[in-house]
Scaffold this active site. Sequence first.
Site, mmCIF file in Angstrom:
data_model
loop_
_atom_site.group_PDB
_atom_site.id
_atom_site.type_symbol
_atom_site.label_atom_id
_atom_site.label_comp_id
_atom_site.label_asym_id
_atom_site.label_seq_id
_atom_site.Cartn_x
_atom_site.Cartn_y
_atom_site.Cartn_z
ATOM 1 N N ASP A 150 0.690 -1.282 -0.066
ATOM 2 C CA ASP A 150 0.083 0.014 0.037
ATOM 3 C C ASP A 150 0.941 1.320 -0.062
ATOM 4 O O ASP A 150 1.758 1.365 0.855
ATOM 5 C CB ASP A 150 -0.888 0.104 1.176
ATOM 6 N N HIS A 189 -0.791 4.536 -0.317
ATOM 7 C CA HIS A 189 -1.837 5.174 0.248
ATOM 8 C C HIS A 189 -1.625 6.576 0.238
ATOM 9 O O HIS A 189 -1.690 7.338 1.313
ATOM 10 C CB HIS A 189 -2.099 4.861 1.800
ATOM 11 N N ASP A 197 -4.263 -0.201 -3.239
ATOM 12 C CA ASP A 197 -4.343 0.779 -2.324
ATOM 13 C C ASP A 197 -3.390 1.860 -2.591
ATOM 14 O O ASP A 197 -2.469 2.262 -1.669
ATOM 15 C CB ASP A 197 -4.204 0.221 -0.810
ATOM 16 N N ASN A 205 -8.697 -2.707 -1.921
ATOM 17 C CA ASN A 205 -10.085 -2.342 -1.323
ATOM 18 C C ASN A 205 -10.392 -0.699 -1.693
ATOM 19 O O ASN A 205 -11.477 -0.444 -1.567
ATOM 20 C CB ASN A 205 -10.301 -2.929 -0.349
ATOM 21 N N HIS A 206 -9.377 -0.046 -1.735
ATOM 22 C CA HIS A 206 -9.599 1.442 -1.359
ATOM 23 C C HIS A 206 -9.730 1.830 -3.023
ATOM 24 O O HIS A 206 -9.997 3.057 -3.118
ATOM 25 C CB HIS A 206 -8.353 2.342 -0.969
ATOM 26 N N HIS A 253 -4.019 -8.395 -3.349
ATOM 27 C CA HIS A 253 -4.129 -7.313 -2.305
ATOM 28 C C HIS A 253 -4.804 -7.771 -0.965
ATOM 29 O O HIS A 253 -4.410 -7.433 0.093
ATOM 30 C CB HIS A 253 -5.091 -5.992 -2.769
#
Length: 397
Positions: free
Chosen positions: A230, A232, A259, A291-292, A340
Amino acid sequence: MTSMGETDVLDAERAEEIKLLANEAFKANKFSQAIELYSQAIELNGLNAVYWANRAFAHTKLEEYGSAVQDATKAIEIDPKYSKGYYRRGAAYLAMGKFKEALKDFQQVKRISPNDPDATKKLKECEKAVQKLRFEEAIAVHESEKRSIADAIDFRSIDVEPQYNGARIEGDTVTLDFLKKMMDDFKNQKCLHKRYAYQIVLQTREMLRAMPSLVDITVSDGDHFTVCGDVHGQYFDLLNIFEINGFPSQENPYLFNGDFVDRGSFSLEVILTLFAFKCMCPSAIYLARGNHESKSMNKIYGFEGEVRSKLSDTFVELFAEVFCCLPLAHVINNKVFVVHGGLFSVDGVKLSQIREIDRFCEPPEEGLMCELLWSDPQPQLGRGPSKRGWAFLLVQM
């Protein structure tokens, strides 16, 4: 000897002492420690709704929303008039984007504590979200009938103002020189012109659409391949990765495993950089969905607002559409499965089933696609419900 009644009193007193220690850990932002201590208090006195609600709050701080919902529900079962139980559960549902469930809980808080200003604020937030949701449901068209936002964009017709002195793409080719200039501009918090942003995102969309849901990667003997977790929205972390490990190229390929956005303040810069490398050399960088990379997460965790403020509403829709094109998993040299999330709630899932997933949609709340994006590891053997409220917690056997 102590009687049963005396033992119960001693346990309750000890539980209260542990709860105070847990509260101190919580105030110090030591949420895992707080959860452990609240659990000890619950072991001694499991009929105190406060302990369950407090542990739910600590789980929420760790984004373990599934566990928060379970604990808050237990608090409500113990004391149906305990407003904090409904509040904690409502807050967890809200963070998960489950606005209808959250609305019911905050309505209950309002009934029990009509003068709670926090609950009033959350209730209005939920009412607004549910109203919007119902409107969207009312005007929704079937996926097959939807017109792609990408098809309505002609980036070549967008003029670049003479005073613009940022990075420029000459023609259709994204070059390393352009990338270096763009990345340097981002470091200095300069924006990329929307013409070039559209060009990068649209070109990436075309490449991703043509890829399968499960991508096979071959790495030759003696060559290396880098997998990154990730990012982010931490743009300067991404720059550090490239500084340490080199830019993505045919000889130095990467897989960024989902992510890319949310939480950090530079999600747009991260995603445009990754997409631009994909445009420059498709085999230099592979991108998996996390999932993001979804509308609900982007709405809650910041990417949607960031894109709207830095670019436009049209880009919000475009990114949502492109995220639905991202592959779900990769297999390296027929040996290493990279995803992921994690594994599945059922045995016997085959790679062929993953290849067949129709991924061009928002992530569902159950099924293989959901679990690929959301499942987490757990310390115990076997499967268990997700602490985050999605998919399953799993452990490799």
